[in-house]
Write a protein that holds these residues in place. Structure first.
Motif, PDB file in Angstrom:
ATOM      1  N   ALA A   1       0.721  -1.262  -0.315  1.00 17.42           N
ATOM      2  CA  ALA A   1       0.306   0.327  -0.395  1.00 17.42           C
ATOM      3  C   ALA A   1       0.562   0.823   0.345  1.00 17.42           C
ATOM      4  O   ALA A   1       0.216   2.121  -0.333  1.00 17.42           O
ATOM      5  CB  ALA A   1      -0.973  -0.170   1.415  1.00 17.42           C
ATOM      6  N   VAL A   2       2.307   1.141   0.631  1.00 12.62           N
ATOM      7  CA  VAL A   2       2.478   2.749   1.203  1.00 12.62           C
ATOM      8  C   VAL A   2       3.302   2.566  -0.225  1.00 12.62           C
ATOM      9  O   VAL A   2       3.735   3.858  -0.663  1.00 12.62           O
ATOM     10  CB  VAL A   2       4.214   1.963   1.972  1.00 12.62           C
ATOM     11  N   ILE A   3       4.095   1.994  -1.378  1.00 19.93           N
ATOM     12  CA  ILE A   3       4.893   2.142  -2.402  1.00 19.93           C
ATOM     13  C   ILE A   3       2.927   1.955  -3.364  1.00 19.93           C
ATOM     14  O   ILE A   3       4.003   2.910  -4.191  1.00 19.93           O
ATOM     15  CB  ILE A   3       5.144   0.268  -2.904  1.00 19.93           C
ATOM     16  N   ALA A   4       2.476   1.926  -3.419  1.00 19.18           N
ATOM     17  CA  ALA A   4       1.217   1.604  -4.892  1.00 19.18           C
ATOM     18  C   ALA A   4       1.331   3.381  -3.573  1.00 19.18           C
ATOM     19  O   ALA A   4       1.524   4.633  -5.302  1.00 19.18           O
ATOM     20  CB  ALA A   4       0.192   0.985  -3.804  1.00 19.18           C
ATOM     21  N   ARG A   5       1.244   3.816  -2.762  1.00 21.47           N
ATOM     22  CA  ARG A   5       0.965   5.593  -2.417  1.00 21.47           C
ATOM     23  C   ARG A   5       1.787   6.238  -2.702  1.00 21.47           C
ATOM     24  O   ARG A   5       1.782   7.085  -4.314  1.00 21.47           O
ATOM     25  CB  ARG A   5       0.536   5.783  -1.014  1.00 21.47           C
ATOM     26  N   PHE A   6       3.805   5.392  -2.629  1.00 23.71           N
ATOM     27  CA  PHE A   6       4.528   6.401  -3.396  1.00 23.71           C
ATOM     28  C   PHE A   6       4.437   6.550  -4.841  1.00 23.71           C
ATOM     29  O   PHE A   6       4.647   7.709  -6.166  1.00 23.71           O
ATOM     30  CB  PHE A   6       5.816   5.885  -3.130  1.00 23.71           C
TER      31      PHE A   6
ATOM     32  N   LEU B   1      13.902   6.297  -6.393  1.00 25.99           N
ATOM     33  CA  LEU B   1      14.043   4.401  -6.880  1.00 25.99           C
ATOM     34  C   LEU B   1      14.691   3.053  -6.035  1.00 25.99           C
ATOM     35  O   LEU B   1      14.569   2.334  -5.630  1.00 25.99           O
ATOM     36  CB  LEU B   1      13.948   4.439  -7.959  1.00 25.99           C
ATOM     37  N   LEU B   2      16.267   4.235  -5.840  1.00 23.11           N
ATOM     38  CA  LEU B   2      16.960   3.181  -4.660  1.00 23.11           C
ATOM     39  C   LEU B   2      15.973   3.260  -3.513  1.00 23.11           C
ATOM     40  O   LEU B   2      15.861   1.403  -3.014  1.00 23.11           O
ATOM     41  CB  LEU B   2      18.151   3.330  -4.174  1.00 23.11           C
ATOM     42  N   THR B   3      15.151   3.593  -2.676  1.00 20.10           N
ATOM     43  CA  THR B   3      14.816   3.779  -1.507  1.00 20.10           C
ATOM     44  C   THR B   3      13.480   3.099  -1.670  1.00 20.10           C
ATOM     45  O   THR B   3      13.023   2.323  -1.322  1.00 20.10           O
ATOM     46  CB  THR B   3      14.290   4.957  -0.665  1.00 20.10           C
ATOM     47  N   ILE B   4      12.654   2.783  -2.806  1.00 22.93           N
ATOM     48  CA  ILE B   4      11.703   1.690  -3.378  1.00 22.93           C
ATOM     49  C   ILE B   4      12.171   0.408  -3.109  1.00 22.93           C
ATOM     50  O   ILE B   4      11.682  -0.937  -2.675  1.00 22.93           O
ATOM     51  CB  ILE B   4      10.528   2.252  -5.077  1.00 22.93           C
TER      52      ILE B   4
ATOM     53  N   THR C   1      12.431   7.918   1.120  1.00 22.43           N
ATOM     54  CA  THR C   1      11.882   7.461  -0.409  1.00 22.43           C
ATOM     55  C   THR C   1      10.667   8.611  -0.748  1.00 22.43           C
ATOM     56  O   THR C   1      10.592  10.175  -1.441  1.00 22.43           O
ATOM     57  CB  THR C   1      10.663   7.229  -0.488  1.00 22.43           C
ATOM     58  N   SER C   2      10.040   9.428   1.178  1.00 25.14           N
ATOM     59  CA  SER C   2       9.214  10.937   0.343  1.00 25.14           C
ATOM     60  C   SER C   2      10.185  12.032   0.687  1.00 25.14           C
ATOM     61  O   SER C   2       9.440  13.076  -0.403  1.00 25.14           O
ATOM     62  CB  SER C   2       8.354  11.282   1.793  1.00 25.14           C
ATOM     63  N   LEU C   3      11.348  12.246   1.045  1.00 24.65           N
ATOM     64  CA  LEU C   3      12.157  13.601   1.156  1.00 24.65           C
ATOM     65  C   LEU C   3      12.646  13.471  -0.524  1.00 24.65           C
ATOM     66  O   LEU C   3      12.240  14.633  -1.003  1.00 24.65           O
ATOM     67  CB  LEU C   3      13.122  13.094   2.367  1.00 24.65           C
ATOM     68  N   SER C   4      13.181  12.236  -0.383  1.00 22.64           N
ATOM     69  CA  SER C   4      13.433  12.841  -2.319  1.00 22.64           C
ATOM     70  C   SER C   4      12.417  12.765  -3.163  1.00 22.64           C
ATOM     71  O   SER C   4      12.576  13.651  -4.402  1.00 22.64           O
ATOM     72  CB  SER C   4      13.870  10.922  -2.439  1.00 22.64           C
ATOM     73  N   GLY C   5      11.447  12.328  -3.351  1.00 25.21           N
ATOM     74  CA  GLY C   5       9.831  12.463  -3.602  1.00 25.21           C
ATOM     75  C   GLY C   5       9.710  14.192  -3.543  1.00 25.21           C
ATOM     76  O   GLY C   5       9.362  14.818  -4.642  1.00 25.21           O
ATOM     77  N   LEU C   6      10.070  15.068  -2.486  1.00 26.68           N
ATOM     78  CA  LEU C   6       9.927  16.390  -1.613  1.00 26.68           C
ATOM     79  C   LEU C   6      10.624  17.150  -3.179  1.00 26.68           C
ATOM     80  O   LEU C   6      10.745  18.395  -3.299  1.00 26.68           O
ATOM     81  CB  LEU C   6       9.448  16.789  -0.716  1.00 26.68           C
TER      82      LEU C   6
END
Length: 217
Positions: free
Chosen positions: A60-65, A91-94, A126-131
């Protein structure tokens, strides 16, 4: 410099890596099912209930990301080299997430501060790299599609990142919290909508000032 050529390859690579990552999540359970022996399926499910929960949670978390990433990359039609490297960090964190997921599945590991910290810490990066990707795109209007230029907001990335930071701190400092700190992510959508409505109201109908009722003048 914004690069247009090969943009589709960047998006397709990201989708392929995410597909592999979510597949890796189920492999430990598939291996365990192969050694079922004389146990019944019900006994297997009961014995591996924690691993099944972690699988669903991580999926679910990966789907949300992915949904956030998908929406972000639909708003642009090119890339820069810094954006590519930030995307590779994301992607590395995923890809790494199945590893702490498997660690958490071990007996008595779910409440271990180090293990849960590694799990949530991976999601935090993951969140911070997305941000960081969103900030870069936000500050580079030439990356954005003309139809969305000037309409992008960072609220949808900042609020979950703050919640993830709090969840990480709780996991490594408060005994017994473990992955339950991730429940802080549940109300983030409500908070994002509230902030967006407040900003729209304060901007006014024309987006230049407070929304003032003309009858009060």
């Amino acid at each position: 410099m914004v690069i247009r050529r090969g943009y589709d390859r960047l998006v397709n690579l990201s989708d392929a890596v995410i597909a592999i990552a979510v597949t890796l999540l189920i492999l430990p359970l598939a291996d365990s099912a192969g050694n079922l022996g004389s146990a019944t399926p019900a006994e297997f499910l009961q014995e591996n209930s924690e691993q099944l929960f972690l699988f669903v949670l991580s999926f679910a978390v990966i789907a949300r990301f992915w949904l956030i990433h998908h929406q972000l990359y639909r708003s642009i039609d090119g890339y820069t080299i810094p954006l590519v490297w930030l995307n590779f960090l994301w992607l590395l964190t995923i890809v790494f997430l199945p590893f702490p997921t498997e660690l958490l599945g071990q007996r008595n590991a779910a409440t271990n501060p180090l293990t849960s910290g590694l799990y949530i810490g991976t999601m935090l990066v993951t969140s911070l790299s997305g941000l960081a990707q969103q900030v870069l795109i936000y500050r580079t209007p030439e990356l954005q599609l003309e139809s969305v230029r000037g309409t992008l907001s960072l609220v949808g990335a900042i609020v979950p990142s703050i919640a993830m930071v709090i969840a990480f701190v709780l996991a490594i400092t408060v005994p017994g919290v473990g992955v339950w700190g991730l429940l802080l992510l549940v109300p983030t959508g409500v908070v994002e909508n509230w902030i967006t409505r407040r900003r729209a109201k304060s901007a006014g109908p024309d987006g230049t000032g407070p929304d003032v009722d003309p009858s009060t003048n």
